[in-house]
Scaffold this motif. Structure first.
Motif, PDB file in Angstrom:
ATOM      1  N   ILE A 138     -19.900  43.902 -18.078  1.00 46.99           N
ATOM      2  CA  ILE A 138     -20.166  44.560 -16.916  1.00 46.99           C
ATOM      3  C   ILE A 138     -21.617  44.784 -16.660  1.00 46.99           C
ATOM      4  O   ILE A 138     -22.186  44.671 -15.682  1.00 46.99           O
ATOM      5  CB  ILE A 138     -19.436  46.043 -16.898  1.00 46.99           C
ATOM      6  CG1 ILE A 138     -18.068  45.869 -16.951  1.00 46.99           C
ATOM      7  CG2 ILE A 138     -19.993  47.013 -15.906  1.00 46.99           C
ATOM      8  CD1 ILE A 138     -17.249  47.267 -17.187  1.00 46.99           C
ATOM      9  N   ILE A 139     -22.270  45.023 -17.743  1.00 50.89           N
ATOM     10  CA  ILE A 139     -23.641  45.097 -17.642  1.00 50.89           C
ATOM     11  C   ILE A 139     -24.502  43.737 -17.185  1.00 50.89           C
ATOM     12  O   ILE A 139     -25.516  43.847 -16.396  1.00 50.89           O
ATOM     13  CB  ILE A 139     -24.404  45.721 -19.073  1.00 50.89           C
ATOM     14  CG1 ILE A 139     -24.091  47.047 -19.465  1.00 50.89           C
ATOM     15  CG2 ILE A 139     -26.012  45.737 -18.849  1.00 50.89           C
ATOM     16  CD1 ILE A 139     -24.375  47.422 -20.624  1.00 50.89           C
ATOM     17  N   SER A 140     -24.030  42.803 -17.830  1.00 48.94           N
ATOM     18  CA  SER A 140     -24.588  41.535 -17.467  1.00 48.94           C
ATOM     19  C   SER A 140     -24.375  41.226 -16.007  1.00 48.94           C
ATOM     20  O   SER A 140     -25.326  40.452 -15.299  1.00 48.94           O
ATOM     21  CB  SER A 140     -24.126  40.360 -18.352  1.00 48.94           C
ATOM     22  OG  SER A 140     -24.440  40.610 -19.861  1.00 48.94           O
ATOM     23  N   PRO A 144     -25.696  49.108 -23.975  1.00 42.06           N
ATOM     24  CA  PRO A 144     -27.023  49.136 -23.123  1.00 42.06           C
ATOM     25  C   PRO A 144     -28.097  48.723 -23.772  1.00 42.06           C
ATOM     26  O   PRO A 144     -29.052  48.133 -23.257  1.00 42.06           O
ATOM     27  CB  PRO A 144     -26.873  50.280 -22.369  1.00 42.06           C
ATOM     28  CG  PRO A 144     -25.784  51.175 -23.259  1.00 42.06           C
ATOM     29  CD  PRO A 144     -25.049  50.033 -23.699  1.00 42.06           C
ATOM     30  N   PHE A 145     -28.430  49.352 -24.765  1.00 44.34           N
ATOM     31  CA  PHE A 145     -29.524  49.285 -25.909  1.00 44.34           C
ATOM     32  C   PHE A 145     -29.888  47.653 -26.048  1.00 44.34           C
ATOM     33  O   PHE A 145     -30.898  47.216 -25.955  1.00 44.34           O
ATOM     34  CB  PHE A 145     -29.402  50.293 -26.816  1.00 44.34           C
ATOM     35  CG  PHE A 145     -29.769  51.601 -26.670  1.00 44.34           C
ATOM     36  CD1 PHE A 145     -29.477  52.116 -25.271  1.00 44.34           C
ATOM     37  CD2 PHE A 145     -30.176  52.581 -27.635  1.00 44.34           C
ATOM     38  CE1 PHE A 145     -29.689  53.472 -24.809  1.00 44.34           C
ATOM     39  CE2 PHE A 145     -30.468  53.909 -27.108  1.00 44.34           C
ATOM     40  CZ  PHE A 145     -30.346  54.219 -25.939  1.00 44.34           C
ATOM     41  N   SER A 146     -28.972  47.139 -26.456  1.00 44.00           N
ATOM     42  CA  SER A 146     -28.883  45.657 -26.884  1.00 44.00           C
ATOM     43  C   SER A 146     -29.308  45.006 -25.750  1.00 44.00           C
ATOM     44  O   SER A 146     -30.002  43.970 -25.683  1.00 44.00           O
ATOM     45  CB  SER A 146     -27.488  45.246 -27.688  1.00 44.00           C
ATOM     46  OG  SER A 146     -27.789  43.886 -27.880  1.00 44.00           O
ATOM     47  N   TYR A 147     -28.716  45.179 -24.513  1.00 47.01           N
ATOM     48  CA  TYR A 147     -28.882  44.390 -23.226  1.00 47.01           C
ATOM     49  C   TYR A 147     -30.339  44.512 -22.864  1.00 47.01           C
ATOM     50  O   TYR A 147     -31.062  43.589 -22.655  1.00 47.01           O
ATOM     51  CB  TYR A 147     -28.231  44.987 -22.189  1.00 47.01           C
ATOM     52  CG  TYR A 147     -28.680  44.573 -20.860  1.00 47.01           C
ATOM     53  CD1 TYR A 147     -28.472  43.442 -20.266  1.00 47.01           C
ATOM     54  CD2 TYR A 147     -29.552  45.576 -20.149  1.00 47.01           C
ATOM     55  CE1 TYR A 147     -28.879  43.131 -18.910  1.00 47.01           C
ATOM     56  CE2 TYR A 147     -29.849  45.167 -18.837  1.00 47.01           C
ATOM     57  CZ  TYR A 147     -29.737  43.988 -18.272  1.00 47.01           C
ATOM     58  OH  TYR A 147     -30.208  43.700 -16.971  1.00 47.01           O
ATOM     59  N   LEU A 148     -30.940  45.981 -23.012  1.00 43.32           N
ATOM     60  CA  LEU A 148     -32.230  46.058 -22.781  1.00 43.32           C
ATOM     61  C   LEU A 148     -33.173  45.545 -23.742  1.00 43.32           C
ATOM     62  O   LEU A 148     -34.397  45.290 -23.273  1.00 43.32           O
ATOM     63  CB  LEU A 148     -32.690  47.555 -22.677  1.00 43.32           C
ATOM     64  CG  LEU A 148     -31.824  48.167 -21.355  1.00 43.32           C
ATOM     65  CD1 LEU A 148     -31.835  49.643 -21.267  1.00 43.32           C
ATOM     66  CD2 LEU A 148     -32.599  47.802 -19.938  1.00 43.32           C
TER      67      LEU A 148
END
Length: 264
Positions: free
Chosen positions: A58-60, A80-84
């Motif tokens: 979803i974040i991607s 979310p933190f790993s994505y950021l």
């Protein structure tokens, strides 16, 4: 959605998990006991893996510049933190504001995944989960803020070995300067903040599941947040582990009251 509509929806979905976003209509996912077994020292690992993959997808899809997460237990910060971290690399610091270090792994005694997030975000722990994450960071860009209950006597030495910085509540009673100095030394311009509400001293108010005494006061926490916001760009904020005790008690008191529901 009105309160009445929300109550009717909750009744219809009592055995399902209802999800909605601004971009999508409400949908319901069937829930059950599948995947709850402990595996590799992680409780409900099959579900953890599935939910982590779904959150990252979803974040991607949306590629947000900033992410706010409200509710849930501490593992909601993982995706979310790993994505950021992947997005910003060495320019992102993580402030883990929590009474506990959340440094568990599948090899430690407690199997709850919510107590393993700091480990995973710094590249430690279960390899299957680490392979799912877009990126991890180095421990010298992560600070445990307001932490005062190690939960395991072996963890202080591990934190030193990894290079995690710890700022106890007493360190921040009168000033945020020690934390801001550390943040400046990292050379980062962006921060992701995880805030477990159990960091607030339970002698003032009990917001989390446990009664964690000796934490930050409300005023101290607000000052720390304001100082961080003035020192770096906040790109993520998680508010985790809130338990609405008063609402739960009120619901029990009001159950069966006239005009609030159908007569028995």
């Amino acid at each position: 959605m009105s309160l009445g509509a929300a109550i009717r929806l909750a009744r219809r979905c009592s055995k399902r998990c209802c999800l909605s976003t601004l971009a999508r209509p409400l949908s319901c996912l069937e829930m059950g006991d599948i995947g709850l077994e402990e595996r590799d020292g992680i409780e409900a690992k099959a579900v953890v893996v599935q939910q982590l993959r779904s959150a990252l997808a979803i974040i991607s899809e949306h590629e947000p510049a900033r992410i706010t997460t409200v509710g849930g237990e501490c593992s909601v910060s993982m995706a979310p933190f790993s994505y950021l971290i992947h997005k910003h690399g060495d320019d992102l610091a993580i402030l883990w504001i929590d009474s506990h270090p959340d440094m568990g792994t599948g090899e430690t005694a407690y199997p709850g995944f919510h107590a393993m997030v700091v480990s995973a975000l710094t590249g430690h722990g279960d390899q299957e989960l680490l392979q799912i994450l877009p990126a991890t960071t180095t421990a010298d860009r992560v600070a445990l803020v307001g932490m005062h209950d190690w939960t395991d006597p072996m963890l202080p030495a591990i934190a030193d070995q990894w290079g995690l910085r710890v700022f106890s509540p007493d360190t921040l009673r009168s000033s945020s300067a020690p934390l801001l100095d550390w943040l400046g030394d990292t050379g980062t311009t962006k921060v992701a903040i995880h805030f477990d509400v159990d960091t607030i001293d339970a002698d003032e108010i009990q917001l989390g599941l446990g009664a964690d005494l000796g934490g930050l006061s409300t005023a101290e926490a607000r000052r720390v947040f304001a100082d961080i916001d003035g020192a770096a760009e906040v790109v993520a904020l998680t508010i985790a582990e809130f338990i609405p005790r008063q609402m739960m008690h009120l619901q029990q008191i009001l159950a069966g009251f006239p005009l609030l529901g159908p007569k028995a």
